[in-house]
Motif scaffolding. Structure first.
Motif, PDB file in Angstrom:
ATOM      1  N   GLN A   1      48.653  27.040  28.276  1.00 56.39           N
ATOM      2  CA  GLN A   1      47.870  27.891  27.395  1.00 56.39           C
ATOM      3  C   GLN A   1      48.749  28.982  26.797  1.00 56.39           C
ATOM      4  O   GLN A   1      49.507  29.645  27.471  1.00 56.39           O
ATOM      5  CB  GLN A   1      46.740  28.518  28.188  1.00 56.39           C
ATOM      6  CG  GLN A   1      45.774  29.272  27.296  1.00 56.39           C
ATOM      7  CD  GLN A   1      44.690  29.926  28.107  1.00 56.39           C
ATOM      8  OE1 GLN A   1      44.157  29.354  29.028  1.00 56.39           O
ATOM      9  NE2 GLN A   1      44.385  31.153  27.775  1.00 56.39           N
ATOM     10  N   SER A   2      48.649  29.125  25.499  1.00 54.59           N
ATOM     11  CA  SER A   2      49.447  30.142  24.842  1.00 54.59           C
ATOM     12  C   SER A   2      48.871  31.524  25.133  1.00 54.59           C
ATOM     13  O   SER A   2      47.668  31.720  25.139  1.00 54.59           O
ATOM     14  CB  SER A   2      49.416  29.891  23.345  1.00 54.59           C
ATOM     15  OG  SER A   2      49.759  31.051  22.672  1.00 54.59           O
ATOM     16  N   MET A   3      49.746  32.473  25.402  1.00 50.73           N
ATOM     17  CA  MET A   3      49.265  33.823  25.653  1.00 50.73           C
ATOM     18  C   MET A   3      49.333  34.666  24.383  1.00 50.73           C
ATOM     19  O   MET A   3      49.112  35.850  24.400  1.00 50.73           O
ATOM     20  CB  MET A   3      50.104  34.474  26.759  1.00 50.73           C
ATOM     21  CG  MET A   3      49.964  33.813  28.109  1.00 50.73           C
ATOM     22  SD  MET A   3      48.282  33.761  28.696  1.00 50.73           S
ATOM     23  CE  MET A   3      48.075  35.480  29.137  1.00 50.73           C
TER      24      MET A   3
ATOM     25  N   ASN B   1      48.167  36.299  21.080  1.00 54.10           N
ATOM     26  CA  ASN B   1      46.853  36.736  20.671  1.00 54.10           C
ATOM     27  C   ASN B   1      46.859  37.042  19.184  1.00 54.10           C
ATOM     28  O   ASN B   1      47.575  37.929  18.743  1.00 54.10           O
ATOM     29  CB  ASN B   1      46.493  37.979  21.491  1.00 54.10           C
ATOM     30  CG  ASN B   1      45.010  38.176  21.553  1.00 54.10           C
ATOM     31  OD1 ASN B   1      44.258  37.375  20.981  1.00 54.10           O
ATOM     32  ND2 ASN B   1      44.574  39.214  22.229  1.00 54.10           N
TER      33      ASN B   1
ATOM     34  N   PHE C   1      35.962  17.890   9.762  1.00 50.47           N
ATOM     35  CA  PHE C   1      36.702  19.151   9.842  1.00 50.47           C
ATOM     36  C   PHE C   1      36.856  19.848   8.488  1.00 50.47           C
ATOM     37  O   PHE C   1      36.420  20.981   8.310  1.00 50.47           O
ATOM     38  CB  PHE C   1      38.071  18.896  10.485  1.00 50.47           C
ATOM     39  CG  PHE C   1      38.793  20.154  10.832  1.00 50.47           C
ATOM     40  CD1 PHE C   1      38.382  20.932  11.892  1.00 50.47           C
ATOM     41  CD2 PHE C   1      39.891  20.571  10.096  1.00 50.47           C
ATOM     42  CE1 PHE C   1      39.043  22.109  12.227  1.00 50.47           C
ATOM     43  CE2 PHE C   1      40.557  21.740  10.421  1.00 50.47           C
ATOM     44  CZ  PHE C   1      40.121  22.503  11.482  1.00 50.47           C
TER      45      PHE C   1
ATOM     46  N   ARG D   1      40.478  25.348  28.285  1.00 50.98           N
ATOM     47  CA  ARG D   1      40.085  26.306  27.263  1.00 50.98           C
ATOM     48  C   ARG D   1      40.870  26.125  25.964  1.00 50.98           C
ATOM     49  O   ARG D   1      40.425  26.549  24.905  1.00 50.98           O
ATOM     50  CB  ARG D   1      40.349  27.698  27.845  1.00 50.98           C
ATOM     51  CG  ARG D   1      39.603  28.797  27.217  1.00 50.98           C
ATOM     52  CD  ARG D   1      39.950  30.059  27.980  1.00 50.98           C
ATOM     53  NE  ARG D   1      39.782  31.219  27.168  1.00 50.98           N
ATOM     54  CZ  ARG D   1      40.199  32.427  27.499  1.00 50.98           C
ATOM     55  NH1 ARG D   1      40.795  32.593  28.664  1.00 50.98           N
ATOM     56  NH2 ARG D   1      40.018  33.448  26.701  1.00 50.98           N
ATOM     57  N   SER D   2      42.060  25.537  26.054  1.00 48.84           N
ATOM     58  CA  SER D   2      42.885  25.356  24.853  1.00 48.84           C
ATOM     59  C   SER D   2      42.711  23.963  24.258  1.00 48.84           C
ATOM     60  O   SER D   2      43.497  23.559  23.428  1.00 48.84           O
ATOM     61  CB  SER D   2      44.354  25.533  25.188  1.00 48.84           C
ATOM     62  OG  SER D   2      44.539  26.643  25.990  1.00 48.84           O
TER      63      SER D   2
ATOM     64  N   LEU E   1      41.971  20.889  22.049  1.00 47.18           N
ATOM     65  CA  LEU E   1      41.989  20.831  20.585  1.00 47.18           C
ATOM     66  C   LEU E   1      40.580  20.934  20.008  1.00 47.18           C
ATOM     67  O   LEU E   1      40.348  21.605  19.006  1.00 47.18           O
ATOM     68  CB  LEU E   1      42.657  19.523  20.139  1.00 47.18           C
ATOM     69  CG  LEU E   1      42.708  19.305  18.630  1.00 47.18           C
ATOM     70  CD1 LEU E   1      43.601  20.344  17.963  1.00 47.18           C
ATOM     71  CD2 LEU E   1      43.225  17.910  18.313  1.00 47.18           C
TER      72      LEU E   1
ATOM     73  N   HIS F   1      37.709  27.396  14.489  1.00 43.89           N
ATOM     74  CA  HIS F   1      37.908  27.513  13.041  1.00 43.89           C
ATOM     75  C   HIS F   1      36.566  27.620  12.318  1.00 43.89           C
ATOM     76  O   HIS F   1      36.405  28.416  11.407  1.00 43.89           O
ATOM     77  CB  HIS F   1      38.702  26.322  12.502  1.00 43.89           C
ATOM     78  CG  HIS F   1      40.166  26.424  12.785  1.00 43.89           C
ATOM     79  ND1 HIS F   1      40.983  27.330  12.152  1.00 43.89           N
ATOM     80  CD2 HIS F   1      40.955  25.750  13.647  1.00 43.89           C
ATOM     81  CE1 HIS F   1      42.210  27.203  12.609  1.00 43.89           C
ATOM     82  NE2 HIS F   1      42.221  26.248  13.520  1.00 43.89           N
TER      83      HIS F   1
ATOM     84  N   ASN G   1      34.888  31.017  13.152  1.00 42.56           N
ATOM     85  CA  ASN G   1      35.536  32.159  12.506  1.00 42.56           C
ATOM     86  C   ASN G   1      34.995  32.421  11.108  1.00 42.56           C
ATOM     87  O   ASN G   1      35.235  33.466  10.542  1.00 42.56           O
ATOM     88  CB  ASN G   1      37.041  31.891  12.393  1.00 42.56           C
ATOM     89  CG  ASN G   1      37.802  32.561  13.508  1.00 42.56           C
ATOM     90  OD1 ASN G   1      37.416  33.632  13.954  1.00 42.56           O
ATOM     91  ND2 ASN G   1      38.871  31.936  13.953  1.00 42.56           N
TER      92      ASN G   1
ATOM     93  N   ASN H   1      38.870  34.704  19.004  1.00 41.49           N
ATOM     94  CA  ASN H   1      40.026  35.622  18.949  1.00 41.49           C
ATOM     95  C   ASN H   1      39.961  36.805  19.919  1.00 41.49           C
ATOM     96  O   ASN H   1      40.960  37.169  20.508  1.00 41.49           O
ATOM     97  CB  ASN H   1      40.278  36.193  17.549  1.00 41.49           C
ATOM     98  CG  ASN H   1      40.485  35.095  16.543  1.00 41.49           C
ATOM     99  OD1 ASN H   1      41.167  34.122  16.830  1.00 41.49           O
ATOM    100  ND2 ASN H   1      39.873  35.227  15.394  1.00 41.49           N
ATOM    101  N   LYS H   2      38.774  37.390  20.078  1.00 44.55           N
ATOM    102  CA  LYS H   2      38.701  38.622  20.861  1.00 44.55           C
ATOM    103  C   LYS H   2      39.191  38.423  22.302  1.00 44.55           C
ATOM    104  O   LYS H   2      39.861  39.286  22.860  1.00 44.55           O
ATOM    105  CB  LYS H   2      37.263  39.148  20.870  1.00 44.55           C
ATOM    106  CG  LYS H   2      37.113  40.496  21.550  1.00 44.55           C
ATOM    107  CD  LYS H   2      35.702  41.022  21.396  1.00 44.55           C
ATOM    108  CE  LYS H   2      35.524  42.296  22.214  1.00 44.55           C
ATOM    109  NZ  LYS H   2      34.148  42.797  22.148  1.00 44.55           N
TER     110      LYS H   2
ATOM    111  N   LYS I   1      40.961  35.717  23.416  1.00 41.79           N
ATOM    112  CA  LYS I   1      42.034  34.725  23.516  1.00 41.79           C
ATOM    113  C   LYS I   1      43.118  35.207  24.484  1.00 41.79           C
ATOM    114  O   LYS I   1      43.591  36.334  24.376  1.00 41.79           O
ATOM    115  CB  LYS I   1      42.636  34.510  22.121  1.00 41.79           C
ATOM    116  CG  LYS I   1      43.054  33.098  21.882  1.00 41.79           C
ATOM    117  CD  LYS I   1      43.442  32.902  20.443  1.00 41.79           C
ATOM    118  CE  LYS I   1      43.933  31.487  20.245  1.00 41.79           C
ATOM    119  NZ  LYS I   1      44.362  31.259  18.881  1.00 41.79           N
ATOM    120  N   GLY I   2      43.460  34.364  25.424  1.00 45.02           N
ATOM    121  CA  GLY I   2      44.531  34.700  26.359  1.00 45.02           C
ATOM    122  C   GLY I   2      44.084  35.568  27.522  1.00 45.02           C
ATOM    123  O   GLY I   2      44.856  35.807  28.441  1.00 45.02           O
TER     124      GLY I   2
END
Lengths: 375, 289
Positions: free
Chosen positions: A2-4, A6, B58, B82-83, B85, B92, B95, B125-126, B128-129
């Motif tokens: 998972q990419s970190m 942001n 898409f 969670r990541s 595809l 997308h 958003n 986005n909020k 993410k990670g």
């Protein structure tokens, strides 16, 4: 993984931001040079830079390091980009001799592209106006890995180091290669700019498209009416996933999968490649097969990945390269999880360690231990 | 907004209220095993989960979804990655409009980190990670109607001979594991232990087992169950997501489990208890209906 990274959306679109970055680069640097590969990102980058150059009536370098074994569509795209604004372009099409790893053959593990004396085997003739001899001081030439000899990145390094006070533009995008992006953007490379890295002799690598997403690139290409490599259309029609659609090199350890579709997309390129170097048919047949090049399934006659690794090491045909592997693996844990990755390196001739091994206890053995305790 | 554990009528009510925000078109994403049908005057398009990442949808959807569209993600948490595809493609779409309603039956598949998938839907986005934090449950518009699942154990006697057979089977599985996935050991043992439960099956009751090996009309497999009902569980599904689907389909809040004293059943019970504890911790810290 998972990419970190942001991404945060701000009140500005990526095109305006990239144009502002171009303006900044052209204001700050007299010499500008764009690296292109024939892919979608460098197409957009070259176009943005050429527009700026045209506006200012300046000339910029368009640099392409030709690996010889590339798609015909890539060459068509390079010609298109180099002739887009001829009055603003300094053509830097390099067709020099350097080594490439061939992952598809253990016997023919390296290709010397544009090798002298093998004109009749080259994939195509050299361009009449290309740069065919190394234009830098040979006595100061640097080589990253002596085992491999003068390679792709050595050609890039020596070219860049031979130029002073130059802004090199590269189409790196953070979402495409998060790890590389993290590495290059750690510190400001020029003044207070983070989207760049410092090089020797006052030169800087800039990444003006760093915050672009996949769809931004395609929208720009569509809106600006740019041509793009036909390979993307072939891949799209073939139903390949978004992550798979890419124009890459054809034979190195991360791109050999391209050989599976090559005869369908570009039969002539495939035919020429077959004559040029060994192992191409292997790459075509087994590029996406779990048993062979991807080393995901253990061959039936072997009991474990460790046994397979030892067998591959014992029978590795190039003795000098075998020692590199033996030395490297002596430092790693000896379990099947690690051994599977070592097998992959051995099969793909990855003596350069481009596919790093995740050196940790075997998660499978941990699971077995857990079940033994519970059951 | 995120709404957890609602039934069809409750979901319909929420959408009806939301449509007053000048919504011109609704895009409803759903999973094929749980098709939905909502009634309202507004234009609605249903898109099946697996079509989310298809090119034919898409690019068209990216063009069509605008700031006056409402996106409903109805039971679209189908993988724990969670990541994935398919989630990225969904982000997308999400958003492109501020109007998003996320419906899910359970707040997680297995671990509390799964909840981040729902937060990513709601606020692309909020988060993410970021890793899960109970604080997030209070920071967004999240309302939960808990489904407090519990397990009732129906004891099944096993003989000493059965135990010996079971232990021999277990040792044999480990000895011949070879390069097979180690998780096949508990899965196979559960089937083996399940066979010993056959003698307590009563013809007047409904049962569910991993497959149709009992060849009895009142023992269904998980794939066969498509309506509400009360089933006694002979073997649990080895995938947590499928077990959750079973609970959602049947509406069962009490799992009656045929349980032996064999070690595999202890594993099943303790794994269920751990999952329930994670679920209840989320319920305990959420805003409830």
């Amino acid at each position: 993984m998972q990419s970190m990274l942001n991404q945060i959306y701000i009140n500005k679109n990526v095109i305006d931001a990239a144009r502002e970055r171009m303006t900044y680069i052209f204001d700050e640097f007299e010499n500008v040079c764009v690296s292109i590969s024939g892919g979608k990102d460098s197409t957009v980058l070259a176009h943005l830079a050429l527009l700026e150059a045209n506006k200012r009536d300046r000339r910029i370098g368009i640099f392409f390091l030709d690996e010889e074994v590339v798609y015909d569509s890539t060459i068509a795209q390079i010609k298109y980009l180099m002739s887009m604004y001829p009055e603003n372009t300094v053509k830097l099409w390099f067709q020099i001799e350097f080594n490439l790893t061939n992952s598809t053959s253990i016997k023919d593990g390296q290709l010397k592209c544009w090798e002298r004396g093998k004109h009749d085997l080259w994939m195509r003739s050299k361009e009449p106006d290309s740069i065919q001899y190394k234009p830098w001081d040979r006595t100061k030439e640097t080589i990253r890995d002596k085992n491999k000899g003068f390679g792709f990145y050595d050609a890039l390094d020596n070219f860049q180091d031979s130029r002073k006070d130059t802004a090199f533009l590269v189409g790196l995008r953070a979402t495409e290669s998060p790890n590389r992006w993290r590495a290059v953007s750690k510190n400001p490379g020029y003044k207070d700019v983070y989207w760049c890295t410092k090089r020797k002799n006052g030169s800087v690598n800039f990444y003006p498209l760093y915050d672009w997403n996949f769809h931004d690139i395609w929208k720009y290409i569509y809106d600006a009416g740019l041509k793009y490599s036909k390979i993307y259309d072939y891949q799209y029609k073939k139903g390949m996933g978004l992550q798979e659609i890419r124009v890459s090199s054809l034979i190195h350890e991360k791109s050999f999968k391209a050989l599976v579709e090559l005869p369908e997309f570009e039969p002539k390129t495939y035919d020429k490649l077959m004559k040029r170097i060994g192992g191409i048919a292997v790459g075509h047949i087994y590029g996406k097969d779990n048993k062979m090049l991807r080393a995901r399934t253990l061959p039936k006659n072997l009991k474990s990945w460790r046994e397979y690794r030892d067998f591959l090491l014992e029978t590795y045909p190039d003795v000098s390269k075998r020692d590199i592997f033996v030395k490297r693996y002596a430092k790693y844990l000896d379990n099947n999880y690690v051994a599977r990755q070592e097998c992959r390196q051995l099969i793909l001739n990855d003596y350069e360690n481009n596919l790093p091994v995740d050196n940790k206890p075997d998660p499978r053995e941990e699971t077995i231990k857990k079940w033994r305790e519970l059951l | 907004m995120i709404r957890i554990g609602l039934n069809q009528r409750e979901k319909q009510k929420i959408i009806d209220e939301y449509l007053n925000n000048g919504i011109k078109k609704v895009f409803c994403f759903y999973y094929k095993d749980f098709p939905v049908k909502y009634k309202f005057d507004c234009n609605i398009e249903y898109v099946e989960y697996s079509d989310i990442e298809m090119y034919k949808f898409f690019y068209r959807l990216l063009e069509e979804i605008s700031s006056d569209s409402l996106i409903i993600m109805d039971g679209c948490m189908r993988t724990q990655n969670r990541s994935e595809l398919i989630y990225n493609c969904a982000h997308h779409y999400l958003n492109q409009t501020p109007h998003r309603i996320i419906f899910e039956y359970f707040p997680i598949i297995d671990t509390k980190e799964d909840f981040m998938i729902l937060l990513d839907f709601d606020q692309p986005n909020k988060y993410k990670g970021k890793s899960f934090d109970y604080l997030f449950l209070q920071q967004e518009g999240i309302l939960v109607k808990p489904h407090k699942v519990r397990m009732e154990l129906l004891p099944v006697e096993v003989t000493e001979a059965d135990k010996v057979k079971y232990e021999a089977k277990r040792d044999n599985l480990f000895d011949n594991l070879g390069s097979k996935d180690p998780d096949t050991v508990p899965r196979t043992l559960q089937l083996f232990a399940g066979d010993m439960k056959k003698r307590v099956i009563k013809p007047e009751l409904q049962y569910v087992a991993r497959n149709k090996r009992f060849k009895l009309e009142n023992v269904l497999s998980y794939d066969d169950i498509n309506k509400k009902g009360d089933y006694i569980v002979i073997d649990t599904h080895y995938r947590r997501l499928n077990m959750n689907d079973f609970l959602k389909t049947t509406g069962m809040e009490k799992i009656k489990y045929l349980c032996t004293t064999l070690s595999i059943d202890s594993v099943i019970i303790s794994e269920f208890a751990e999952w329930k504890a994670r679920l209840d911790a989320i319920y305990a810290q959420s805003n409830l209906y």
